[in-house]
Design a protein around this motif. Structure first.
Motif, short mmCIF file in Angstrom:
data_model
loop_
_atom_site.label_atom_id
_atom_site.label_comp_id
_atom_site.label_asym_id
_atom_site.label_seq_id
_atom_site.Cartn_x
_atom_site.Cartn_y
_atom_site.Cartn_z
N PHE A 216 122.26 17.40 54.93
CA PHE A 216 122.22 16.14 55.67
C PHE A 216 121.28 16.22 56.89
CE2 PHE A 216 125.84 18.57 57.34
CZ PHE A 216 125.57 18.58 58.70
N VAL A 217 120.70 17.40 57.16
CA VAL A 217 119.77 17.55 58.28
C VAL A 217 118.36 17.42 57.73
CG1 VAL A 217 119.05 19.01 60.20
CG2 VAL A 217 121.42 19.12 59.37
N ALA A 218 117.82 16.22 57.79
CA ALA A 218 116.52 15.96 57.18
C ALA A 218 115.36 16.46 58.02
CB ALA A 218 116.36 14.45 56.94
N GLY A 219 115.55 16.63 59.31
CA GLY A 219 114.48 17.05 60.20
C GLY A 219 114.92 16.88 61.63
N PRO A 220 114.03 17.15 62.57
CA PRO A 220 114.42 17.01 63.98
C PRO A 220 114.73 15.56 64.31
CG PRO A 220 112.06 17.39 63.78
CD PRO A 220 112.63 17.61 62.42
N PRO A 221 115.70 15.33 65.18
CA PRO A 221 116.05 13.95 65.55
C PRO A 221 114.96 13.34 66.41
CG PRO A 221 117.25 15.50 66.91
CD PRO A 221 116.53 16.32 65.89
N PRO A 222 114.89 12.00 66.45
CA PRO A 222 113.92 11.36 67.36
C PRO A 222 114.25 11.70 68.81
CG PRO A 222 115.48 9.76 66.47
CD PRO A 222 115.70 11.03 65.71
N GLN A 223 113.22 11.77 69.62
CA GLN A 223 113.41 12.17 71.01
C GLN A 223 113.27 10.99 71.96
OE1 GLN A 223 110.96 15.55 72.07
NE2 GLN A 223 112.38 16.93 71.06
N LEU A 224 114.01 11.07 73.05
CA LEU A 224 113.90 10.07 74.11
C LEU A 224 112.69 10.37 74.98
CD1 LEU A 224 117.61 10.04 75.37
CD2 LEU A 224 116.57 8.39 73.80
N GLN A 225 112.13 9.32 75.55
CA GLN A 225 111.16 9.49 76.63
C GLN A 225 111.94 9.72 77.92
OE1 GLN A 225 107.70 9.45 76.41
NE2 GLN A 225 108.08 9.49 74.20
N VAL A 226 111.50 10.67 78.72
CA VAL A 226 112.23 11.05 79.93
C VAL A 226 111.37 10.74 81.15
CG1 VAL A 226 113.40 12.91 81.18
CG2 VAL A 226 113.44 12.87 78.67
N TYR A 227 111.96 10.02 82.11
CA TYR A 227 111.27 9.66 83.34
C TYR A 227 112.11 10.11 84.53
CZ TYR A 227 108.37 6.77 80.31
OH TYR A 227 107.53 6.35 79.32
N PHE A 228 111.45 10.24 85.68
CA PHE A 228 112.11 10.70 86.89
C PHE A 228 111.90 9.67 88.01
CE2 PHE A 228 111.27 14.36 84.32
CZ PHE A 228 112.34 15.22 84.53
N SER A 229 112.97 9.34 88.70
CA SER A 229 112.87 8.44 89.84
C SER A 229 112.12 9.13 90.98
CB SER A 229 114.27 8.05 90.32
OG SER A 229 114.89 9.16 90.98
N PRO A 230 111.63 8.38 91.97
CA PRO A 230 110.98 9.02 93.13
C PRO A 230 111.90 10.02 93.82
CG PRO A 230 110.47 6.67 93.08
CD PRO A 230 111.50 6.91 92.00
N GLN A 231 113.18 9.72 93.92
CA GLN A 231 114.11 10.67 94.54
C GLN A 231 114.19 11.96 93.74
OE1 GLN A 231 118.12 9.23 95.05
NE2 GLN A 231 118.85 11.16 95.92
N ALA A 232 114.29 11.84 92.41
CA ALA A 232 114.36 13.03 91.56
C ALA A 232 113.06 13.83 91.64
CB ALA A 232 114.65 12.64 90.12
N GLU A 233 111.92 13.15 91.68
CA GLU A 233 110.63 13.83 91.80
C GLU A 233 110.57 14.65 93.09
OE1 GLU A 233 108.38 14.25 89.69
OE2 GLU A 233 108.13 12.53 88.36
#
Length: 242
Positions: free
Chosen positions: A159-176
């Motif tokens: 049932f594991v056909a391949g890697p799952p789709p990935q999210l785009q990851v962003y950072f807020s100015p505070q996190a940066e």
């Protein structure tokens, strides 16, 4: 002809940890579901006596990857004949032996990781990349990965056909700003790799909910709309404990 067993008996085995793996993952939530999905997840294993001798790892540095046999110590003794893999949406059930669930009869796990280096200047310490184990996991064996035997390109993945789709990851100015002030190397890359896998439960769909993933001393606070993950801020637990 059916197999015939002679002198069948139940035997109990005792496993002694070689050491305890130090990783960035303070708890289970957020750990990649398979090894190598977060290459910047670095683990360190200092071998315990009597295994902490250079002789025990002689020749191992010639291999790029190793198998780690470990104990699912946080759920040891808990198991079920069927489980709900996240890859099936957390709804469909498969047999425990058709899954990599931690809830197993003998709580044994197997992880393929990259061997980064070995330090024998004082005992024996091994570093690995792409780890998928919680901090403090007991390691009970180490074996070299042999590509020509263990790589099977034609193997079926069920049932594991391949890697799952990935999210785009962003950072807020505070996190940066917090990332810029951190002395931890590759912290941004590690956060990106972990959150790109979407560690949320399969049923989670609230884009306003604030999640927390523990990495090193940070509680990384983030939100997700199913397509994008936004890191809002990093809570330093050494300065501001929960």
């Amino acid at each position: 002809m059916p197999a015939v067993w002679h002198n069948a008996r139940v035997t109990t085995f005792t496993l002694s940890p070689l050491g305890y793996l130090a990783t960035p993952f303070a708890d289970k939530f957020g750990i990649p579901r398979q090894p190598s999905l977060a290459p910047h997840a670095i683990g360190s294993l200092t071998l315990l006596p009597p295994y902490n001798r250079a002789e025990c790892v002689r020749g191992l540095a010639d291999f790029s990857h190793v198998w780690l046999s470990f104990i699912f110590h946080e759920v040891a003794g808990q198991w079920s004949p069927t489980v709900r893999p996240p890859r099936l949406g957390g709804n469909a059930k498969v047999g425990v032996f058709a899954s990599r669930s931690p809830f197993r009869p003998n709580s044994l796990g197997l992880s393929l990781v990259q061997l980064v280096d070995i330090d024998c200047s004082a005992g024996a310490t091994l570093r690995f990349a792409g780890v998928d184990l919680v901090n403090g996991t007991p390691i009970v064996d180490i074996k070299p990965y042999i590509p020509f035997v263990e790589s099977q390109p034609a193997a079926r993945g069920g049932f594991v056909a391949g890697p799952p789709p990935q999210l785009q990851v962003y950072f807020s100015p505070q996190a940066e700003a917090q990332l810029a002030a951190s002395t931890l190397p590759h912290l941004r890359a590690l956060i990106t790799e972990v959150l790109a896998q979407d560690p949320r439960p399969a049923y989670a769909d609230d884009p306003t909910r604030l999640y927390g993933v523990r990495l090193y001393q940070y509680d990384v606070k983030w939100r997700c709309d199913g397509q994008l993950a936004m890191v809002e801020y990093l809570q330093d637990l050494l300065e501001n404990p929960l």
